[in-house]
Design a protein around this motif. Structure first.
Motif, PDB file in Angstrom:
ATOM      1  N   MET A  17     -14.072  43.729  37.048  1.00  0.00           N
ATOM      2  CA  MET A  17     -14.895  42.611  37.487  1.00  0.00           C
ATOM      3  C   MET A  17     -15.720  42.055  36.328  1.00  0.00           C
ATOM      4  O   MET A  17     -15.864  40.840  36.187  1.00  0.00           O
ATOM      5  CB  MET A  17     -15.817  43.029  38.637  1.00  0.00           C
ATOM      6  N   ARG A  18     -16.252  42.933  35.502  1.00  0.00           N
ATOM      7  CA  ARG A  18     -17.005  42.460  34.331  1.00  0.00           C
ATOM      8  C   ARG A  18     -16.101  41.663  33.397  1.00  0.00           C
ATOM      9  O   ARG A  18     -16.495  40.629  32.872  1.00  0.00           O
ATOM     10  CB  ARG A  18     -17.620  43.653  33.586  1.00  0.00           C
ATOM     11  N   ASP A  19     -14.883  42.145  33.201  1.00  0.00           N
ATOM     12  CA  ASP A  19     -13.939  41.408  32.359  1.00  0.00           C
ATOM     13  C   ASP A  19     -13.601  40.041  32.966  1.00  0.00           C
ATOM     14  O   ASP A  19     -13.498  39.045  32.254  1.00  0.00           O
ATOM     15  CB  ASP A  19     -12.648  42.213  32.152  1.00  0.00           C
ATOM     16  N   TYR A  20     -13.451  40.022  34.298  1.00  0.00           N
ATOM     17  CA  TYR A  20     -13.146  38.756  34.972  1.00  0.00           C
ATOM     18  C   TYR A  20     -14.320  37.782  34.847  1.00  0.00           C
ATOM     19  O   TYR A  20     -14.125  36.596  34.564  1.00  0.00           O
ATOM     20  CB  TYR A  20     -12.832  39.000  36.446  1.00  0.00           C
ATOM     21  N   LEU A  21     -15.529  38.271  35.048  1.00  0.00           N
ATOM     22  CA  LEU A  21     -16.703  37.397  34.977  1.00  0.00           C
ATOM     23  C   LEU A  21     -16.969  36.894  33.560  1.00  0.00           C
ATOM     24  O   LEU A  21     -17.658  35.890  33.381  1.00  0.00           O
ATOM     25  CB  LEU A  21     -17.941  38.121  35.516  1.00  0.00           C
ATOM     26  N   MET A  22     -16.440  37.551  32.574  1.00  0.00           N
ATOM     27  CA  MET A  22     -16.630  37.115  31.187  1.00  0.00           C
ATOM     28  C   MET A  22     -15.398  36.399  30.629  1.00  0.00           C
ATOM     29  O   MET A  22     -15.293  36.200  29.432  1.00  0.00           O
ATOM     30  CB  MET A  22     -16.962  38.324  30.291  1.00  0.00           C
ATOM     31  N   SER A  23     -14.489  35.985  31.507  1.00  0.00           N
ATOM     32  CA  SER A  23     -13.264  35.341  31.040  1.00  0.00           C
ATOM     33  C   SER A  23     -13.255  33.853  31.384  1.00  0.00           C
ATOM     34  O   SER A  23     -14.063  33.372  32.174  1.00  0.00           O
ATOM     35  CB  SER A  23     -12.039  36.008  31.677  1.00  0.00           C
ATOM     36  N   THR A  24     -12.309  33.159  30.799  1.00  0.00           N
ATOM     37  CA  THR A  24     -12.149  31.737  31.112  1.00  0.00           C
ATOM     38  C   THR A  24     -11.534  31.529  32.489  1.00  0.00           C
ATOM     39  O   THR A  24     -11.608  30.432  33.028  1.00  0.00           O
ATOM     40  CB  THR A  24     -11.266  31.048  30.062  1.00  0.00           C
ATOM     41  N   PHE A  26     -12.737  32.686  35.064  1.00  0.00           N
ATOM     42  CA  PHE A  26     -13.886  32.496  35.950  1.00  0.00           C
ATOM     43  C   PHE A  26     -14.710  31.282  35.537  1.00  0.00           C
ATOM     44  O   PHE A  26     -14.997  30.404  36.348  1.00  0.00           O
ATOM     45  CB  PHE A  26     -14.765  33.747  35.963  1.00  0.00           C
ATOM     46  N   TRP A  27     -15.105  31.200  34.286  1.00  0.00           N
ATOM     47  CA  TRP A  27     -16.031  30.162  33.843  1.00  0.00           C
ATOM     48  C   TRP A  27     -15.393  28.783  33.750  1.00  0.00           C
ATOM     49  O   TRP A  27     -16.076  27.770  33.920  1.00  0.00           O
ATOM     50  CB  TRP A  27     -16.679  30.550  32.507  1.00  0.00           C
ATOM     51  N   GLY A  28     -14.088  28.707  33.498  1.00  0.00           N
ATOM     52  CA  GLY A  28     -13.418  27.406  33.484  1.00  0.00           C
ATOM     53  C   GLY A  28     -13.515  26.704  34.834  1.00  0.00           C
ATOM     54  O   GLY A  28     -13.980  25.564  34.921  1.00  0.00           O
ATOM     55  N   PRO A  29     -13.094  27.375  35.919  1.00  0.00           N
ATOM     56  CA  PRO A  29     -13.228  26.740  37.236  1.00  0.00           C
ATOM     57  C   PRO A  29     -14.676  26.497  37.652  1.00  0.00           C
ATOM     58  O   PRO A  29     -14.968  25.482  38.287  1.00  0.00           O
ATOM     59  CB  PRO A  29     -12.563  27.739  38.184  1.00  0.00           C
ATOM     60  N   VAL A  30     -15.580  27.402  37.289  1.00  0.00           N
ATOM     61  CA  VAL A  30     -16.987  27.200  37.655  1.00  0.00           C
ATOM     62  C   VAL A  30     -17.513  25.913  37.016  1.00  0.00           C
ATOM     63  O   VAL A  30     -18.171  25.099  37.664  1.00  0.00           O
ATOM     64  CB  VAL A  30     -17.846  28.422  37.257  1.00  0.00           C
ATOM     65  N   ALA A  31     -17.203  25.711  35.749  1.00  0.00           N
ATOM     66  CA  ALA A  31     -17.638  24.491  35.071  1.00  0.00           C
ATOM     67  C   ALA A  31     -16.921  23.265  35.622  1.00  0.00           C
ATOM     68  O   ALA A  31     -17.484  22.170  35.662  1.00  0.00           O
ATOM     69  CB  ALA A  31     -17.383  24.615  33.574  1.00  0.00           C
ATOM     70  N   ASN A  32     -15.701  23.448  36.081  1.00  0.00           N
ATOM     71  CA  ASN A  32     -14.894  22.343  36.581  1.00  0.00           C
ATOM     72  C   ASN A  32     -15.328  21.865  37.961  1.00  0.00           C
ATOM     73  O   ASN A  32     -14.940  20.781  38.392  1.00  0.00           O
ATOM     74  CB  ASN A  32     -13.428  22.774  36.623  1.00  0.00           C
ATOM     75  N   TRP A  33     -16.114  22.658  38.699  1.00  0.00           N
ATOM     76  CA  TRP A  33     -16.545  22.273  40.044  1.00  0.00           C
ATOM     77  C   TRP A  33     -17.432  21.035  40.023  1.00  0.00           C
ATOM     78  O   TRP A  33     -17.693  20.435  41.065  1.00  0.00           O
ATOM     79  CB  TRP A  33     -17.267  23.427  40.746  1.00  0.00           C
ATOM     80  N   GLY A  34     -17.885  20.614  38.847  1.00  0.00           N
ATOM     81  CA  GLY A  34     -18.677  19.389  38.764  1.00  0.00           C
ATOM     82  C   GLY A  34     -17.896  18.162  39.187  1.00  0.00           C
ATOM     83  O   GLY A  34     -18.450  17.216  39.755  1.00  0.00           O
ATOM     84  N   LEU A  35     -16.583  18.147  38.923  1.00  0.00           N
ATOM     85  CA  LEU A  35     -15.751  16.991  39.290  1.00  0.00           C
ATOM     86  C   LEU A  35     -15.676  16.774  40.806  1.00  0.00           C
ATOM     87  O   LEU A  35     -15.997  15.687  41.287  1.00  0.00           O
ATOM     88  CB  LEU A  35     -14.346  17.139  38.708  1.00  0.00           C
ATOM     89  N   PRO A  36     -15.281  17.773  41.589  1.00  0.00           N
ATOM     90  CA  PRO A  36     -15.224  17.512  43.031  1.00  0.00           C
ATOM     91  C   PRO A  36     -16.603  17.318  43.653  1.00  0.00           C
ATOM     92  O   PRO A  36     -16.749  16.529  44.584  1.00  0.00           O
ATOM     93  CB  PRO A  36     -14.512  18.735  43.611  1.00  0.00           C
ATOM     94  N   LEU A  37     -17.612  18.001  43.127  1.00  0.00           N
ATOM     95  CA  LEU A  37     -18.954  17.813  43.677  1.00  0.00           C
ATOM     96  C   LEU A  37     -19.456  16.395  43.439  1.00  0.00           C
ATOM     97  O   LEU A  37     -20.079  15.789  44.317  1.00  0.00           O
ATOM     98  CB  LEU A  37     -19.920  18.843  43.095  1.00  0.00           C
ATOM     99  N   ALA A  38     -19.172  15.849  42.266  1.00  0.00           N
ATOM    100  CA  ALA A  38     -19.565  14.463  41.977  1.00  0.00           C
ATOM    101  C   ALA A  38     -18.794  13.486  42.862  1.00  0.00           C
ATOM    102  O   ALA A  38     -19.367  12.508  43.359  1.00  0.00           O
ATOM    103  CB  ALA A  38     -19.332  14.153  40.508  1.00  0.00           C
TER     104      ALA A  38
END
Length: 133
Positions: A17-24, A26-38
């Motif tokens: 889980m730590r490896d997943y939370l520190m990988s792209t 996880f963070w790529g989709p999290v950062a990408n959620w700005g598009l549908p939210l906007a």
């Protein structure tokens, strides 16, 4: 209930889980959620400001990355969910634009039958009766 919480905490503390939370993954989709939210936030705005070219481009972008999210190993379902939400939001925006630009205009006023007391009607009927006589 306590065992469920303890298992969840143990999984959060695991190396995977730590490896997943520190990988792209996880963070790529999290950062990408700005598009549908906007796009979802823009649903309340006037459809006059929608750019159809940009909306279509974002639709193709999300379709491409939905496929990518399922082809990459391991499958990135978080990225897929993000782009699925964006695809739905962009298609709704596109539908709003098409309806605004090319939709049916406001309904026309119904034709009103002139009343019997209308002077223009009585004048025409007088002229018509005089011609027929």
């Amino acid at each position: 209930m306590a065992s469920l919480v303890s298992r969840g905490l143990a999984q959060l503390k695991s190396k995977e889980m730590r490896d997943y939370l520190m990988s792209t993954h996880f963070w790529g989709p999290v950062a990408n959620w700005g598009l549908p939210l906007a796009a979802i936030a823009d649903l309340k705005k006037d459809p006059e400001i929608i750019s159809p070219k940009m909306t279509v481009a974002l639709c193709f972008y999300s379709m491409l990355f939905m496929r990518f999210a399922l082809q990459v190993k391991p499958k990135n379902r978080l990225l897929f969910a993000c782009h699925f939400a964006n695809e739905c939001a962009q298609l709704m925006q596109l539908a709003r634009f098409i309806n605004y630009k090319y939709g049916t205009p406001q309904p026309m006023k119904q034709y009103q039958v002139p009343s019997v007391n209308d002077k223009s009607l009585t004048n025409k009927s007088t002229v018509a009766s005089a011609r027929s006589a």
